[in-house]
Design a protein around this motif. Structure first.
Motif, PDB file in Angstrom:
ATOM      1  N   THR A  99       0.828  -1.210   0.000  1.00 54.93           N
ATOM      2  CA  THR A  99       0.000   0.000   0.000  1.00 54.93           C
ATOM      3  C   THR A  99       0.860   1.257   0.000  1.00 54.93           C
ATOM      4  O   THR A  99       0.656   2.173  -0.794  1.00 54.93           O
ATOM      5  CB  THR A  99      -0.929   0.011   1.225  1.00 54.93           C
ATOM      6  OG1 THR A  99      -1.833  -1.093   1.140  1.00 54.93           O
ATOM      7  CG2 THR A  99      -1.741   1.306   1.283  1.00 54.93           C
ATOM      8  N   LEU A 100       1.860   1.316   0.880  1.00 54.19           N
ATOM      9  CA  LEU A 100       2.625   2.552   1.058  1.00 54.19           C
ATOM     10  C   LEU A 100       3.679   2.767  -0.021  1.00 54.19           C
ATOM     11  O   LEU A 100       4.139   3.889  -0.214  1.00 54.19           O
ATOM     12  CB  LEU A 100       3.295   2.548   2.438  1.00 54.19           C
ATOM     13  CG  LEU A 100       2.337   2.485   3.630  1.00 54.19           C
ATOM     14  CD1 LEU A 100       3.120   2.587   4.938  1.00 54.19           C
ATOM     15  CD2 LEU A 100       1.276   3.572   3.555  1.00 54.19           C
ATOM     16  N   ARG A 101       4.073   1.706  -0.739  1.00 52.40           N
ATOM     17  CA  ARG A 101       5.068   1.870  -1.798  1.00 52.40           C
ATOM     18  C   ARG A 101       4.475   2.539  -3.034  1.00 52.40           C
ATOM     19  O   ARG A 101       5.201   3.114  -3.844  1.00 52.40           O
ATOM     20  CB  ARG A 101       5.639   0.511  -2.206  1.00 52.40           C
ATOM     21  CG  ARG A 101       4.637  -0.372  -2.942  1.00 52.40           C
ATOM     22  CD  ARG A 101       5.153  -1.750  -3.244  1.00 52.40           C
ATOM     23  NE  ARG A 101       6.239  -1.742  -4.199  1.00 52.40           N
ATOM     24  CZ  ARG A 101       6.628  -2.817  -4.885  1.00 52.40           C
ATOM     25  NH1 ARG A 101       6.012  -3.980  -4.698  1.00 52.40           N
ATOM     26  NH2 ARG A 101       7.611  -2.738  -5.744  1.00 52.40           N
ATOM     27  N   ASP A 102       3.150   2.440  -3.196  1.00 51.27           N
ATOM     28  CA  ASP A 102       2.463   2.974  -4.365  1.00 51.27           C
ATOM     29  C   ASP A 102       1.910   4.353  -4.029  1.00 51.27           C
ATOM     30  O   ASP A 102       1.156   4.517  -3.070  1.00 51.27           O
ATOM     31  CB  ASP A 102       1.331   2.020  -4.767  1.00 51.27           C
ATOM     32  CG  ASP A 102       0.652   2.448  -6.055  1.00 51.27           C
ATOM     33  OD1 ASP A 102      -0.091   3.444  -6.005  1.00 51.27           O
ATOM     34  OD2 ASP A 102       0.861   1.787  -7.089  1.00 51.27           O
ATOM     35  N   LYS A 103       2.274   5.358  -4.802  1.00 47.62           N
ATOM     36  CA  LYS A 103       1.906   6.734  -4.476  1.00 47.62           C
ATOM     37  C   LYS A 103       0.399   6.918  -4.396  1.00 47.62           C
ATOM     38  O   LYS A 103      -0.120   7.591  -3.506  1.00 47.62           O
ATOM     39  CB  LYS A 103       2.506   7.700  -5.505  1.00 47.62           C
ATOM     40  CG  LYS A 103       4.025   7.778  -5.486  1.00 47.62           C
ATOM     41  CD  LYS A 103       4.528   8.871  -6.385  1.00 47.62           C
ATOM     42  CE  LYS A 103       6.059   8.899  -6.436  1.00 47.62           C
ATOM     43  NZ  LYS A 103       6.653   9.049  -5.103  1.00 47.62           N
ATOM     44  N   GLU A 104      -0.361   6.335  -5.362  1.00 49.54           N
ATOM     45  CA  GLU A 104      -1.810   6.532  -5.368  1.00 49.54           C
ATOM     46  C   GLU A 104      -2.462   5.796  -4.218  1.00 49.54           C
ATOM     47  O   GLU A 104      -3.370   6.315  -3.564  1.00 49.54           O
ATOM     48  CB  GLU A 104      -2.403   6.083  -6.711  1.00 49.54           C
ATOM     49  CG  GLU A 104      -3.877   6.473  -6.859  1.00 49.54           C
ATOM     50  CD  GLU A 104      -4.375   6.308  -8.279  1.00 49.54           C
ATOM     51  OE1 GLU A 104      -5.589   6.448  -8.484  1.00 49.54           O
ATOM     52  OE2 GLU A 104      -3.547   6.049  -9.175  1.00 49.54           O
TER      53      GLU A 104
END
Length: 305
Positions: free
Chosen positions: A55-60
């Motif tokens: 979740t946190l690795r993906d900007k959106e």
């Protein structure tokens, strides 16, 4: 729906950088990966860590998660109005109108599908980057000035590293891909070289600058002089202005450690005045004559106190 604090799971602050999040995940993934971990709850912890990282690795996804607001871990909450309309799969897909029995990870699985058919949290098959290895490299100041090479034995293999000229105390150099092997197709880790400069009998480095204590005879400080001083590139002549004071710094530009982008730091000669420990008869008479004839009062500021 129960709230999951993904930042707390990874042990990072909410404002953590992408690199900090990646570093925290690497550490926890190695600790809890079911193939290597001896922790009793390794599988569950690894899935939890993977879910947080995905979740946190993906900007959106991270922006959507942050927009949910802040809650205590495990606290019951409902996503803000319009969440399903913004992040559902679209027509014919699950819109999650009733959030009561939906897991938080399902929301982001849905968001992943909306973003192009991503598979959500791959859990046990997620690639794990290899471990970063760190070694301390102790250098003489002359080695740091000219550059040198070092050889290390890492994981049964020999690794030769070139230390570029101008390495500074406390600097960390990175050799990409020379660390531990990755798992599940993950890339190897890096080899981190922690630079430590050995104490020098004359020079004191400070970043790329260097300090040198320069003792002067009383007449050299008073009258001025030209003295020879050492540098890391040989001896040079330095002009001492008349009336120089103890503690004064004289700068020699470009005589420090080389800088990565070109140029070099500076060398600073820190002046001190040294009095002879013993005097010849002639020297004693000259000092007595100076004492009688000089109007200099080093304690003049004490008058009137």
């Amino acid at each position: 729906m129960k709230y999951k604090d993904y930042y707390k799971v990874l042990g990072v602050e909410r404002g953590a950088s992408d690199e900090e999040i990646k570093k925290a995940y690497r550490k926890l993934a190695r600790k809890y990966h079911p193939d290597v971990s001896k922790e009793a709850n390794a599988k569950e912890k690894f899935q939890e860590v993977s879910e947080a990282y995905e979740t946190l690795r993906d900007k959106e996804k991270r922006a959507a998660y942050d927009n949910l607001g802040r809650f205590d871990a495990g606290e019951e909450f409902r996503p803000p109005p319009g969440w399903s309309r913004r992040f559902g799969e679209g027509e014919g897909g699950p819109q999650f109108e009733d959030f009561g029995n939906i897991d938080l990870s399902d929301l982001f699985e849905s968001l992943g599908a909306r973003m192009g058919g991503k598979k959500g949290f791959r859990r046990a098959n997620i690639p794990i980057p290899g471990e970063d290895y760190a070694v301390t490299v102790r250098l003489a100041l002359e080695e740091a000035y000219r550059g040198t090479e070092r050889e290390f034995h890492i994981g049964g293999e020999r690794v030769r590293a070139r230390i570029p000229k101008g390495a500074t105390d406390g600097q960390q150099l990175k050799l990409r891909g020379k660390g531990g092997p990755g798992a599940n197709g993950g890339p190897p880790g890096d080899l981190l070289l922690q630079i430590v400069l050995e104490p020098h009998r004359v020079f004191r480095p400070s970043g790329h600058d260097i300090d040198l204590d320069l003792p002067l005879a009383p007449w050299e400080a008073a009258l001025g002089a030209q003295v020879e001083i050492p540098t890391l590139d040989g001896k040079v002549k330095l002009t001492i202005p008349a009336g120089s004071q103890p503690g004064q710094k004289l700068r020699l530009a470009g005589r420090g450690l080389p800088k990565p982008g070109g140029g070099a730091g500076d060398l600073y000669a820190v002046l001190s005045v040294v009095v002879p420990a013993s005097l010849t008869e002639r020297e004693r008479k000259l000092f007595e004559e100076l004492k009688i004839n000089s109007r200099f009062d080093p304690r003049g500021r004490f008058r009137g106190i």
